[in-house]
Design an enzyme around this catalytic site. Structure first.
Site, PDB file in Angstrom:
ATOM      1  N   SER A 177      34.177  31.687  35.937  1.00  0.00           N
ATOM      2  CA  SER A 177      32.876  32.209  36.351  1.00  0.00           C
ATOM      3  C   SER A 177      32.312  31.267  37.403  1.00  0.00           C
ATOM      4  CB  SER A 177      31.941  32.283  35.140  1.00  0.00           C
ATOM      5  OG  SER A 177      30.667  32.687  35.547  1.00  0.00           O
ATOM      6  N   HIS A 208      35.270  35.691  38.529  1.00  0.00           N
ATOM      7  CA  HIS A 208      34.177  36.455  37.915  1.00  0.00           C
ATOM      8  C   HIS A 208      32.875  36.055  38.615  1.00  0.00           C
ATOM      9  CE1 HIS A 208      32.249  38.584  34.496  1.00  0.00           C
ATOM     10  NE2 HIS A 208      31.336  37.633  34.559  1.00  0.00           N
ATOM     11  N   ASP A 214      28.843  36.599  38.963  1.00  0.00           N
ATOM     12  CA  ASP A 214      27.666  37.087  38.248  1.00  0.00           C
ATOM     13  C   ASP A 214      26.538  37.425  39.216  1.00  0.00           C
ATOM     14  OD1 ASP A 214      28.469  36.958  35.519  1.00  0.00           O
ATOM     15  OD2 ASP A 214      28.317  34.778  35.599  1.00  0.00           O
ATOM     16  N   MET A 246      22.793  38.760  39.459  1.00  0.00           N
ATOM     17  CA  MET A 246      21.581  38.957  38.640  1.00  0.00           C
ATOM     18  C   MET A 246      20.409  39.258  39.560  1.00  0.00           C
ATOM     19  SD  MET A 246      21.927  35.728  36.022  1.00  0.00           S
ATOM     20  CE  MET A 246      23.533  35.142  35.476  1.00  0.00           C
ATOM     21  N   HIS A 285      30.212  41.119  38.016  1.00  0.00           N
ATOM     22  CA  HIS A 285      29.446  41.418  36.794  1.00  0.00           C
ATOM     23  C   HIS A 285      28.009  41.705  37.219  1.00  0.00           C
ATOM     24  CE1 HIS A 285      27.908  39.979  32.594  1.00  0.00           C
ATOM     25  NE2 HIS A 285      27.702  41.268  32.814  1.00  0.00           N
ATOM     26  N   MET A 310      24.604  42.369  36.661  1.00  0.00           N
ATOM     27  CA  MET A 310      23.475  42.305  35.723  1.00  0.00           C
ATOM     28  C   MET A 310      22.221  42.718  36.487  1.00  0.00           C
ATOM     29  SD  MET A 310      24.487  38.886  33.620  1.00  0.00           S
ATOM     30  CE  MET A 310      25.641  38.165  34.771  1.00  0.00           C
ATOM     31  N   MET A 362      29.940  41.169  25.875  1.00  0.00           N
ATOM     32  CA  MET A 362      29.215  39.908  26.088  1.00  0.00           C
ATOM     33  C   MET A 362      29.162  39.114  24.784  1.00  0.00           C
ATOM     34  SD  MET A 362      28.399  39.616  29.254  1.00  0.00           S
ATOM     35  CE  MET A 362      27.310  38.179  29.110  1.00  0.00           C
ATOM     36  N   GLY A 416      25.908  28.459  29.786  1.00  0.00           N
ATOM     37  CA  GLY A 416      25.849  27.360  28.821  1.00  0.00           C
ATOM     38  C   GLY A 416      25.351  27.721  27.430  1.00  0.00           C
ATOM     39  N   ASP A 470      32.877  37.285  27.686  1.00  0.00           N
ATOM     40  CA  ASP A 470      32.146  36.443  28.630  1.00  0.00           C
ATOM     41  C   ASP A 470      30.979  35.784  27.912  1.00  0.00           C
ATOM     42  OD1 ASP A 470      30.726  35.313  30.726  1.00  0.00           O
ATOM     43  OD2 ASP A 470      30.152  37.218  31.642  1.00  0.00           O
ATOM     44  N   GLY A 471      30.996  34.454  27.893  1.00  0.00           N
ATOM     45  CA  GLY A 471      29.875  33.704  27.337  1.00  0.00           C
ATOM     46  C   GLY A 471      30.303  32.702  26.292  1.00  0.00           C
ATOM     47  N   GLY A 472      30.251  31.420  26.630  1.00  0.00           N
ATOM     48  CA  GLY A 472      30.585  30.373  25.667  1.00  0.00           C
ATOM     49  C   GLY A 472      32.064  30.309  25.319  1.00  0.00           C
ATOM     50  N   SER A 505      31.708  26.860  32.463  1.00  0.00           N
ATOM     51  CA  SER A 505      31.674  25.396  32.444  1.00  0.00           C
ATOM     52  C   SER A 505      32.918  24.778  31.813  1.00  0.00           C
ATOM     53  CB  SER A 505      30.407  24.908  31.726  1.00  0.00           C
ATOM     54  OG  SER A 505      30.157  25.683  30.574  1.00  0.00           O
TER      55      SER A 505
END
Length: 228
Positions: free
Chosen positions: A10, A35, A37, A39, A70, A72, A141, A149, A175-177, A198
């Protein structure tokens, strides 16, 4: 089984002042796709970037890298043509953001992009199901969209498992963590497209993290095919 393990860093987690270089670095470290993002400050509280930057990135990195957008955004219909023209490869919109998913899917295809459909943690997987045979990828998600993060939500894994059981050849993205600590749960549930921010980009050795993520997912895919 048509699906494969694919790892997509990401890029929002990277140094935004040298994004083109960071994208190239990730591809050189073995990323399967990137990926991105987007927004808009409405659908989610943050604002990131739009199609002008995607166009610059495409010119900078060449035609090869696969750009998974992605989106959003609260009006995904508005950005289909600009993103296609900018060089996006896949347009992943949120089910919660449109009243006419069928029409939007058709528009995306006609623009020459692949179709991704995303759901937030609060949206049931059954709401996505009617569209699963019309899309290329489903995104589950594993955090609330809009901020990097956050802690991985393990209670989203039943959605992934259900999708994999109902649609065995669908690309399923999480996606996420997601990183080395959480990848086993994603892989076991049936996810094959892994977004990691990250954990990959912030690592001293992104190549080995990407390799580890891919290996875990590939082994889970192989085990699933043997178990059938």
């Amino acid at each position: 089984m048509a699906y494969m393990a694919k790892i997509g860093p990401s890029i929002l987690s990277s140094n935004l002042s040298c994004l083109g270089r960071e994208c190239v670095r990730m591809m050189e470290c073995g990323a399967d796709y990137l990926h991105l993002d987007v927004m808009d400050g409405h659908f989610v509280p943050n604002i990131t970037f739009g199609h002008p930057m995607v166009e610059c990135l495409r010119k900078s990195v060449g035609q090869d890298p696969f750009f998974d957008m992605h989106m959003m955004v609260s009006r995904p219909e508005q950005w289909v043509k600009p993103m296609a023209a900018a060089g996006a490869s896949q347009y992943t919109f949120h089910l919660e953001a449109t009243t006419n998913p069928g029409n939007l899917i058709k528009e995306i295809r006609e623009s020459g992009m692949k179709v991704g459909l995303a759901i937030k943690p609060g949206t049931t997987v059954e709401e996505l199901a009617p569209w699963a045979n019309h899309i290329d990828m489903a995104l589950v998600m594993t955090v609330e969209p809009g901020f990097g993060g956050q802690k991985f939500m393990e209670d989203m894994m039943p959605k992934v498992s259900w999708l994999r059981s109902q649609f065995p050849s669908l690309d399923i993205e999480v996606d996420g963590g997601v990183g080395p600590d959480t990848i086993h749960k994603c892989a076991e549930a049936g996810a094959n497209m892994i977004v990691s921010g990250s954990a990959v980009i912030g690592s001293d050795d992104p190549r080995s993290v990407i390799s580890l993520l891919r290996t875990v997912v590939a082994e889970a895919i192989q085990k699933r095919s043997l178990d059938r």
